[in-house]
Structures are given as C-alpha cells and as structure tokens.
Design a protein around this motif. Sequence first.
Motif, PDB file in Angstrom:
ATOM      1  N   LEU A 429       0.835  -1.194   0.000  1.00 23.54           N
ATOM      2  CA  LEU A 429       0.000   0.000   0.000  1.00 23.54           C
ATOM      3  C   LEU A 429       0.875   1.251   0.000  1.00 23.54           C
ATOM      4  CD1 LEU A 429      -2.648  -1.028   2.672  1.00 23.54           C
ATOM      5  CD2 LEU A 429      -2.938  -1.033   0.196  1.00 23.54           C
ATOM      6  N   GLU A 430       0.337   2.342  -0.525  1.00 28.40           N
ATOM      7  CA  GLU A 430       1.032   3.624  -0.484  1.00 28.40           C
ATOM      8  C   GLU A 430       0.152   4.658   0.219  1.00 28.40           C
ATOM      9  OE1 GLU A 430       2.365   4.805  -4.304  1.00 28.40           O
ATOM     10  OE2 GLU A 430       3.641   3.055  -4.602  1.00 28.40           O
ATOM     11  N   SER A 431      -0.977   4.950  -0.382  1.00 26.59           N
ATOM     12  CA  SER A 431      -1.854   5.978   0.176  1.00 26.59           C
ATOM     13  C   SER A 431      -2.453   5.558   1.511  1.00 26.59           C
ATOM     14  CB  SER A 431      -2.972   6.311  -0.813  1.00 26.59           C
ATOM     15  OG  SER A 431      -2.439   6.739  -2.044  1.00 26.59           O
ATOM     16  N   TYR A 432      -2.702   4.245   1.691  1.00 26.15           N
ATOM     17  CA  TYR A 432      -3.388   3.780   2.889  1.00 26.15           C
ATOM     18  C   TYR A 432      -2.467   3.051   3.847  1.00 26.15           C
ATOM     19  CZ  TYR A 432      -7.566   4.870   0.193  1.00 26.15           C
ATOM     20  OH  TYR A 432      -8.518   5.521  -0.548  1.00 26.15           O
ATOM     21  N   ALA A 433      -1.139   3.145   3.650  1.00 25.34           N
ATOM     22  CA  ALA A 433      -0.189   2.421   4.495  1.00 25.34           C
ATOM     23  C   ALA A 433      -0.290   2.880   5.951  1.00 25.34           C
ATOM     24  CB  ALA A 433       1.239   2.614   3.977  1.00 25.34           C
ATOM     25  N   LEU A 434      -0.372   4.187   6.172  1.00 23.21           N
ATOM     26  CA  LEU A 434      -0.448   4.705   7.542  1.00 23.21           C
ATOM     27  C   LEU A 434      -1.742   4.274   8.215  1.00 23.21           C
ATOM     28  CD1 LEU A 434       0.693   6.427   9.812  1.00 23.21           C
ATOM     29  CD2 LEU A 434      -0.374   8.433   8.736  1.00 23.21           C
ATOM     30  N   LEU A 435      -2.851   4.324   7.492  1.00 21.21           N
ATOM     31  CA  LEU A 435      -4.144   3.943   8.066  1.00 21.21           C
ATOM     32  C   LEU A 435      -4.154   2.470   8.455  1.00 21.21           C
ATOM     33  CD1 LEU A 435      -7.105   4.518   8.729  1.00 21.21           C
ATOM     34  CD2 LEU A 435      -7.655   4.032   6.326  1.00 21.21           C
ATOM     35  N   VAL A 436      -3.760   1.602   7.510  1.00 18.24           N
ATOM     36  CA  VAL A 436      -3.764   0.164   7.790  1.00 18.24           C
ATOM     37  C   VAL A 436      -2.762  -0.169   8.892  1.00 18.24           C
ATOM     38  CG1 VAL A 436      -3.296  -2.105   6.803  1.00 18.24           C
ATOM     39  CG2 VAL A 436      -4.528  -0.393   5.454  1.00 18.24           C
ATOM     40  N   GLY A 437      -1.590   0.467   8.860  1.00 20.42           N
ATOM     41  CA  GLY A 437      -0.591   0.208   9.894  1.00 20.42           C
ATOM     42  C   GLY A 437      -1.077   0.607  11.272  1.00 20.42           C
ATOM     43  N   SER A 438      -1.742   1.757  11.359  1.00 17.22           N
ATOM     44  CA  SER A 438      -2.245   2.227  12.654  1.00 17.22           C
ATOM     45  C   SER A 438      -3.325   1.292  13.198  1.00 17.22           C
ATOM     46  CB  SER A 438      -2.809   3.646  12.514  1.00 17.22           C
ATOM     47  OG  SER A 438      -1.807   4.536  12.065  1.00 17.22           O
ATOM     48  N   ILE A 439      -4.230   0.854  12.328  1.00 17.26           N
ATOM     49  CA  ILE A 439      -5.281  -0.073  12.764  1.00 17.26           C
ATOM     50  C   ILE A 439      -4.674  -1.397  13.213  1.00 17.26           C
ATOM     51  CG2 ILE A 439      -7.277  -1.409  11.989  1.00 17.26           C
ATOM     52  CD1 ILE A 439      -7.964   0.910  10.126  1.00 17.26           C
ATOM     53  N   GLY A 440      -3.687  -1.893  12.438  1.00 21.45           N
ATOM     54  CA  GLY A 440      -3.042  -3.150  12.796  1.00 21.45           C
ATOM     55  C   GLY A 440      -2.332  -3.074  14.133  1.00 21.45           C
ATOM     56  N   LEU A 441      -1.611  -1.992  14.379  1.00 20.62           N
ATOM     57  CA  LEU A 441      -0.910  -1.840  15.655  1.00 20.62           C
ATOM     58  C   LEU A 441      -1.899  -1.698  16.812  1.00 20.62           C
ATOM     59  CD1 LEU A 441       2.033   0.523  14.641  1.00 20.62           C
ATOM     60  CD2 LEU A 441       2.150  -1.918  15.177  1.00 20.62           C
TER      61      LEU A 441
END
Length: 460
Positions: A429-441
């Motif tokens: 992912l590029e645009s949604y990497a921060l969103l998915v990473g934050s949810i995963g953490l």
Amino acid sequence: METVKQNKGFANWIRTSITARMLMIGFIILILLVPLIFIKELIRERALRQQDVIQEVGNLWGEQVLFMGPILKIPYKTYTESTKMVTGTKSVITERTAETHYAYFFPDELNIDAAVDALKKERGIYETSVFSSDMEFNGKFGVPDFKQKDIKDEDVLWNKATVIMKTSNLKGIKNQIEMQLGEATLKFLPRYQSQSNTGYYTDNVLLHELESPYITEAFAAKEPLDFTSAMVVNGSSKIRFVPVGEATKLHMTSNWKDPSFTGNFLPEEDAVKTVTEAGFEANWKVLQTNRQFEQSFFGSLPDLREFSFGTELLVPVDEYQKSERSAKYGYLVIALTFLVFFLIQTISTINIHPFQYLMIGLALVMFYTLLISISEHQNFLKAYAIASASVIALISIYSRSILKSMKFVLLIFAALSALYAFIFVIIQLESYALLVGSIGLFVILATVMFTSRRIDWSQA
C-alpha cells in the motif's frame, strides 16, 4: 558461603523475575539492531549497483532524450559610440563600434509525432528500459520581429540566419537530420560546446546543439515559413520535449505498458487512451500562456529545460525499494515476536534461555537477506513468500523443542504468519499504508493488553 548464596539468589532472580526477563529481551533486541543496520546498507549498495548498470546500458544504447527546437537564430548588429580627443589638437572625434548579437525566435506552431518502440535490456540480474523513437516535426515560423527591440532592418544579417536544435543525446541519433524550411532543404550538423557553456539541469542532462547552414534566401519574401523534419533516436528511460511553439502539440504512441507522464505538463485528460498490455497513446497541447517564457530572446538563449514534459518508461518493479521498506519494519517484527514468546513464558512458566531468544532473533534477521537475494531472481511476491515461509517454519520447528506444548507452537506459527502478512500488506500500500498500519498496531496492542491480564505482576 554467603557469596555463593548471593550468587544463587541473583541467578534465581534473573530466571524468575519478569523485570529481569524484560531487560534481557530488550538487551538482545539492541544487539540485533547491528545486523539489521548492515542489511539496510546492503540493500542500498545493491540498489546503487542497479543504478550504475542502468547508466552503463544508457551510455551504450543511448541516454535519455530531451529535445528543444527548432529555433531560428538570426544575427544582428548593435552600435556603441565613444568620443576621443585627438592628440596634439583640441578636436574630438566620435568612434562607432559595431557588435554582433543573436536573436532567437520560436515557431508559431510546433507539432510532434513520436512513435516509441520500447524494450527491456538486461545486464546480469538487472534490467532497464530502452527505446528507439521515430519523431516527426512540422510547424510554421512567423516573420521575425526586430522592431520590438528597435533594431533596424538593415542591421539584421538575414543572409546569416540559421536554424538550431538542441538535444541531450547526440550519440543516439540514427539518421542524418534534415529540415524542409520553405523551399530550402537544410542539413543539421553539431557545433562544439564546452560543458561549462552547455549547463546542467536537475537530472544532469546536457543539451548539445545542432545547427543548419545559412538560410540565405529564406526570408526574402518576409512571409511565414513552414517546416518539416524527422529524427530517429535511440534512448533510455525518458523522452521529453521543451514546448517552444506558441502552440505545441505532441502525439506519442508506444508499446510500453508502464508509462509515467512527467514534467510540467500532463496529457490532456480526454486525449489519453487507456494504458493496456499493448502500450499507450497520449496527446499533449501546450500554449504559450501555459509556460513562463516568451517566443523570442535577444542576446542569449536561456536554459528552458525546466519546462520540459514527456514520458518516463518505468520498469514497474523496484525490488530494492520494497526490500528497504520491509527492512524498516525489522525492529517491529523482532519486538513483537519476542513479545509473544515472553507472554507464553510468563503465563506458562516455561523457561526460555537468552541464547534461545538470540537464535530466534537471528532467524528473523535472516529473513531480510533471503528476501534480497531471492528477489533479485524472482518477483517480490514469490521472494517474500519463500523467505517468510522459510523463517516461520524454522522458528516453529525450533520452538517445538523450547515450548514442548503443540498448542504454543501453533500459536507461534499463527502469530508469525499474521505478522508477515500484515507487513506485506503495508509494503504494497502507499496511500493507505499509515491507516492500515495504525489499525493493525491498535489490534496488536489490544491483544497484548487482553492477554497480559493473566500475568501476576507481583512477581516482577
């Protein structure tokens, strides 16, 4: 005797204290940072080697193409007057000195048709894009206007006017460049320029000049002149043009399926055909009002390369960039894996030796060397799958001898599989990497908080 008891007491505290285990795990993580740093340097070194190979192939086949022209170059004279006292007399004479300068006029219309035949070139394990382009130019020059600078017609050296073109890639040109200008047929030849006078742009592209013979009779009627020309050129990576026409139109077709439209101007939205496996087709239209320079210059021709536009032929997969992004999560992978083992050890009272933690950590570090080496020969998905499966299998089998219970081994297997899958999704992912990473953490933190409720912290 007391010293022995104290040593035994300290060893027992190290073995049973939760705080001691946490300190020990943190120390091992710090040790593992060293090989992770070396792995990041290895990735950068291999990426630089790839760039060297791309440049080497470009030097042999043909460098990136940047084209500017055609441009009318017309000399004119200016005069300066100076007064001088005649020696031995009281008389004053006036001397008039003539200096020759050049005026540059851009075409009123410029139409470019570029057919780009692209292919991949391989050198060892590396590959880059090269192309051969057939370019056709046509348009019209208006009558040069010297009145705007109050230059008299008799001071213009019409019989020494020439046409110039500028290109970054003389070596890649594969035909004798000629131009039909009105009734005249012009043949272009290079002119020597030192690098200090040629100048550089942001990507270190040099522009070399091609100039025609004198077009003595071209402006006898003082009417607009039509022109046509053609060029066949080999190049690599990029093909761009400077929009010198009052109205510049570019039509580009190619068999390359992964274009990146670059520069100051993008293709017209309704003129870009769908990019398919067979290639792409695109059209640009740039007007004088769209760029920040005029249609004529007197004295010298400025550097206009910053206004260029065109296409970059991307090699779609940059394995080293993805490997580097993956390595940035190395600390997270090691810390979370150790956290799982720590929770299992604390809840079940199974004893895990620091050496065993170190072996597990080294196995996690080995994932990145496997990923780099395999991705140089396979696509990134296959390389990631092979490397992660190998490490997960190794740690799961090793943990069988440590944890004894099969349910804990399955827990380790599931945790590592989920962790590597999570990292792979973030990398893609590029645009949604921060969103998915934050949810995963957040999910990981919630799981740890829920699981750690069963720990008796009074033994810390």
